[in-house]
Design a protein around this motif. Structure first.
Motif, PDB file in Angstrom:
ATOM      1  N   GLN A 161     -44.119 -28.943 -39.151  1.00 38.89           N
ATOM      2  CA  GLN A 161     -45.287 -28.516 -38.396  1.00 38.89           C
ATOM      3  C   GLN A 161     -44.826 -27.681 -37.204  1.00 38.89           C
ATOM      4  N   GLY A 162     -45.554 -26.612 -36.918  1.00 38.56           N
ATOM      5  CA  GLY A 162     -45.194 -25.778 -35.792  1.00 38.56           C
ATOM      6  C   GLY A 162     -43.960 -24.952 -36.076  1.00 38.56           C
ATOM      7  N   GLY A 163     -43.279 -24.529 -35.015  1.00 38.44           N
ATOM      8  CA  GLY A 163     -42.093 -23.717 -35.192  1.00 38.44           C
ATOM      9  C   GLY A 163     -40.989 -24.157 -34.258  1.00 38.44           C
ATOM     10  N   ALA A 164     -39.836 -23.482 -34.341  1.00 36.94           N
ATOM     11  CA  ALA A 164     -38.687 -23.805 -33.490  1.00 36.94           C
ATOM     12  C   ALA A 164     -37.848 -22.546 -33.338  1.00 36.94           C
ATOM     13  N   SER A 165     -37.093 -22.515 -32.253  1.00 38.11           N
ATOM     14  CA  SER A 165     -36.227 -21.353 -32.015  1.00 38.11           C
ATOM     15  C   SER A 165     -35.002 -21.443 -32.910  1.00 38.11           C
ATOM     16  N   GLY A 166     -34.293 -20.323 -33.010  1.00 46.26           N
ATOM     17  CA  GLY A 166     -33.077 -20.318 -33.790  1.00 46.26           C
ATOM     18  C   GLY A 166     -32.069 -21.326 -33.298  1.00 46.26           C
ATOM     19  N   GLY A 167     -31.947 -21.473 -31.939  1.00 46.51           N
ATOM     20  CA  GLY A 167     -31.009 -22.442 -31.386  1.00 46.51           C
ATOM     21  C   GLY A 167     -31.389 -23.858 -31.752  1.00 46.51           C
ATOM     22  N   ILE A 204     -33.086 -24.866 -34.322  1.00 44.04           N
ATOM     23  CA  ILE A 204     -32.842 -25.084 -35.755  1.00 44.04           C
ATOM     24  C   ILE A 204     -31.349 -25.233 -36.019  1.00 44.04           C
ATOM     25  N   ALA A 205     -30.519 -24.434 -35.330  1.00 41.57           N
ATOM     26  CA  ALA A 205     -29.067 -24.547 -35.504  1.00 41.57           C
ATOM     27  C   ALA A 205     -28.587 -25.930 -35.092  1.00 41.57           C
ATOM     28  N   HIS A 206     -29.139 -26.449 -33.983  1.00 41.54           N
ATOM     29  CA  HIS A 206     -28.744 -27.785 -33.522  1.00 41.54           C
ATOM     30  C   HIS A 206     -29.130 -28.842 -34.569  1.00 41.54           C
ATOM     31  N   LEU A 229     -31.568 -17.815 -41.711  1.00 37.42           N
ATOM     32  CA  LEU A 229     -33.010 -17.718 -41.522  1.00 37.42           C
ATOM     33  C   LEU A 229     -33.542 -16.375 -42.009  1.00 37.42           C
ATOM     34  N   TYR A 230     -32.793 -15.286 -41.748  1.00 30.11           N
ATOM     35  CA  TYR A 230     -33.235 -13.977 -42.236  1.00 30.11           C
ATOM     36  C   TYR A 230     -33.185 -13.920 -43.777  1.00 30.11           C
ATOM     37  N   ALA A 255     -29.535 -28.419 -37.733  1.00 27.28           N
ATOM     38  CA  ALA A 255     -28.763 -28.242 -38.961  1.00 27.28           C
ATOM     39  C   ALA A 255     -27.287 -28.525 -38.771  1.00 27.28           C
ATOM     40  N   GLY A 256     -26.843 -28.635 -37.491  1.00 27.01           N
ATOM     41  CA  GLY A 256     -25.420 -28.860 -37.227  1.00 27.01           C
ATOM     42  C   GLY A 256     -24.593 -27.642 -37.571  1.00 27.01           C
ATOM     43  N   ALA A 257     -25.142 -26.448 -37.301  1.00 26.64           N
ATOM     44  CA  ALA A 257     -24.447 -25.210 -37.648  1.00 26.64           C
ATOM     45  C   ALA A 257     -24.418 -24.279 -36.448  1.00 26.64           C
ATOM     46  N   ALA A 258     -23.570 -23.264 -36.506  1.00 31.11           N
ATOM     47  CA  ALA A 258     -23.493 -22.270 -35.438  1.00 31.11           C
ATOM     48  C   ALA A 258     -24.777 -21.451 -35.417  1.00 31.11           C
ATOM     49  N   VAL A 259     -25.139 -20.967 -34.192  1.00 35.28           N
ATOM     50  CA  VAL A 259     -26.394 -20.228 -34.040  1.00 35.28           C
ATOM     51  C   VAL A 259     -26.368 -18.945 -34.877  1.00 35.28           C
TER      52      VAL A 259
END
Length: 410
Positions: free
Chosen positions: A356-362, A364-366, A379-380, A368-372
């Motif tokens: 629900q809603g959205g989130a910034s790339g940072g 989402i990276a956090h 994401l692209y 997912a445990g991955a680099a930004v």
């Protein structure tokens, strides 16, 4: 007619059961002679199907001597005087040549142990083995029985049961299997019709003469089975069914086939007798599950609680009764979704996008445990594939994927 039968059978009038009989004992090598065939035809008139006492006499003394003993009423081991009186009474009316002529008139025949067409798996019944079988139809029973499956069940079946039996039989027939059943109302009829509907092969095992359409409501179906498949029975032409004959008929279905599938059965269903006999002879026993709230599922579910196998379609059945390695069913799995094909890193990023809603790339990276930078790259890619969409600095699931995520959660 009795004296004529004795002359044809060539038995020694002075022979006594227990001594070396005039006929070769059952199991002797060599083709069946016409006299022995006539004697076996007579036995089908004199003794009821599955009579173990008569079956033991046939095995020990051969059919010609047994006919003489039965018609004359000479004492035989294991038979009471009352039983012998019944044999004598029925033996007075035997006319094997007339019975053979009646079968021939409708395109039928009589086969016995020792004939090339005899299915040797019936020998597993021991002293309950049929004395012979009346057959109506052109194909070879022995050849058909080599790749056969029994589909049996309740007479008063539900629409679900009839549908499952017909679909199972049709799919088995299309896969080259012979569908065997008892030509009764309910599941039996649905199985026969299912096989016939796809031009498949089916065998009806009846508890009466193969010239007697029983039940009457299946007269057309029984006629079709006799024309396109095979009708078989233990009783001579003109014989009508009784309750005990239905029970004994079930053992033939069990022995003839490589496995028995039960589709709907109450606790006291006759189809459970077929399943038990099949299990005793080492055949596969299978059951199609039904609603737990239905009384017609109780017998099947009881089988499945034991050592019966659960089956839902023809592929399951073929895998159990077919040749090892040749009839394996395909691997069962759910439908493959587009997200199942994503690379592991992109799949992890997609899982990190909130439902629900959205989130910034940072953010989402956090999650997912991955680099930004890696996350933004994924994401692209996901945007190009239609999984996510961007609104300003936020990323969110696309409309379709939001609905999928909501349904799948929990």
């Amino acid at each position: 007619m009795t004296d004529t039968l004795f002359d044809l059978c060539g038995a020694d009038p002075g022979a006594v059961p227990g001594e070396e009989p005039g006929a070769d004992p059952e199991g002797a090598a060599g083709p069946l002679c016409e006299e022995e065939r006539l004697a076996r035809v007579a036995v089908t008139r004199i003794a009821g199907p599955g009579d173990e006492v008569v079956g033991a006499w046939l095995r020990k003394h051969g059919p010609r001597e047994v006919v003489r003993a039965l018609t004359e009423g000479r004492p035989l081991p294991g038979a009471s005087e009352r039983r012998m009186a019944g044999y004598r009474l029925r033996g007075q009316r035997v006319d094997p040549e007339r019975d053979l002529a009646a079968a021939d008139a409708l395109g039928g025949r009589f086969i016995c142990p020792g004939d090339p067409e005899w299915p040797t798996q019936l020998d597993d019944l021991g002293d309950q083995r049929p004395y012979g079988l009346w057959v109506r139809g052109r194909p070879s029973l022995r050849m058909w029985a080599l790749r056969s499956v029994a589909v049996v069940g309740a007479r008063a079946c539900t629409d679900y049961g009839a549908h499952m039996a017909a679909r199972l039989a049709a799919d088995l027939a299309e896969a080259g299997w012979i569908v065997v059943s008892g030509a009764a109302y309910g599941i039996d009829g649905a199985a026969h019709r299912g096989a016939l509907s796809v031009g498949g092969a089916t065998v009806g095992v009846v508890a009466c003469g193969v010239d007697v359409p029983y039940p009457p409501g299946h007269a057309e179906l029984i006629g079709r089975i006799g024309e396109q498949g095979l009708l078989i029975g233990e009783l001579p032409p003109g014989s009508h069914p009784t309750r005990s004959r239905f029970v004994m008929r079930n053992r033939v279905i069990a022995a003839l086939t490589r496995g028995t599938v039960v589709v709907e059965a109450q606790y006291r269903s006759g189809s459970l007798i077929t399943a038990r006999r099949a299990r005793e002879m080492g055949r596969s026993v299978m059951g199609v599950p039904g609603p737990c709230t239905s009384g017609l599922s109780q017998g099947v579910h009881e089988l499945l609680r034991g050592d019966a196998e659960l089956v839902t379609d023809a592929r399951d059945v073929a895998e159990l009764v077919g040749s090892i390695g040749d009839d394996l069913g395909p691997e069962r799995r759910g439908p493959v979704l587009a997200r199942d094909l994503l690379p592991p890193r992109a799949a992890r990023v997609l899982e990190a996008v909130p439902a629900q809603g959205g989130a910034s790339g940072g953010q989402i990276a956090h999650a997912a445990g991955a680099a930004v930078d890696d996350t933004l790259g994924s994401l692209y890619e996901l945007q190009a594939l239609g999984f996510v969409e961007r609104e300003g600095h936020c990323w969110r699931l696309s409309g379709t994927n939001r609905a999928d995520r909501t349904v799948g959660e929990g």
